[in-house]
Motif scaffolding. Structure first.
Motif, PDB file in Angstrom:
ATOM      1  N   ARG B   2       0.894  -1.193   0.092  1.00  0.00           N
ATOM      2  CA  ARG B   2       0.007  -0.118  -0.069  1.00  0.00           C
ATOM      3  C   ARG B   2       0.847   1.189   0.091  1.00  0.00           C
ATOM      4  O   ARG B   2       1.915   1.298   0.650  1.00  0.00           O
ATOM      5  CB  ARG B   2      -0.823  -0.271   1.054  1.00  0.00           C
ATOM      6  N   LEU B  27      -5.016   3.793  -8.221  1.00  0.00           N
ATOM      7  CA  LEU B  27      -4.989   4.378  -7.011  1.00  0.00           C
ATOM      8  C   LEU B  27      -6.067   5.028  -6.750  1.00  0.00           C
ATOM      9  O   LEU B  27      -6.808   5.687  -7.690  1.00  0.00           O
ATOM     10  CB  LEU B  27      -3.621   5.223  -6.880  1.00  0.00           C
ATOM     11  N   GLN B  36      -4.164   7.262  -2.816  1.00  0.00           N
ATOM     12  CA  GLN B  36      -3.485   5.882  -1.902  1.00  0.00           C
ATOM     13  C   GLN B  36      -4.116   4.677  -2.841  1.00  0.00           C
ATOM     14  O   GLN B  36      -5.087   4.787  -3.345  1.00  0.00           O
ATOM     15  CB  GLN B  36      -4.161   5.931  -0.438  1.00  0.00           C
ATOM     16  N   GLY B  37      -3.358   3.495  -2.641  1.00  0.00           N
ATOM     17  CA  GLY B  37      -3.666   2.409  -2.955  1.00  0.00           C
ATOM     18  C   GLY B  37      -2.542   1.357  -2.968  1.00  0.00           C
ATOM     19  O   GLY B  37      -1.669   1.540  -2.348  1.00  0.00           O
TER      20      GLY B  37
END
Lengths: 86, 86
Positions: B2, B27, B36-37
């Motif tokens: 992540r 993401l 984020q991702g």
């Protein structure tokens, strides 16, 4: 605990006051709208309460994300000649 | 892994191309200038190489920070009515 604080605040005055408050809590600026640093859990709570009053919640957003030291040390910085803002 | 990607890019066109590239890697946008991702390490390397070409390194900066799922789940979001951008 180490935290990352990232924000999107449209008003210039509010944004400046927010940045000043984060500095007052000893956080370091890493970009125009991102800070990181260490806080104990009481100061962390105080900071969250304090910065929540500085923004317009209908337009602005702040993320406060706990961050392991290891993760922070493994960050990749692209641009500005290795350049984080001290 | 992540990751959190946070950027400060001054040119509107470059900023849009960067956001599109991050979406292309799957993401999710959490703020105007933060995504984020999850990425495996090969896609992560490719993404870093790819986005490095989209900015002006003399004025712009991108942080790519590994982030534990636990840390991400414990984030505090202030403002925009619990509002992250999907």
């Amino acid at each position: 605990m180490r935290v990352l604080v990232v924000y999107d605040v449209s008003d210039n005055g509010k944004r400046t006051r927010l940045a000043n408050e984060l500095k007052r809590y000893g956080l370091s600026r890493i970009q125009r709208s991102a800070f990181q640093g260490n806080l104990d859990s009481q100061r962390m709570k105080n900071m969250v309460r304090s910065i929540a009053h500085l923004i317009d919640p209908s337009t602005d957003i702040i993320h406060v994300i706990p961050m392991g030291l290891r993760d922070w040390e493994e960050r990749i910085v692209i641009g500005k000649e290795g350049g984080e803002i001290a």
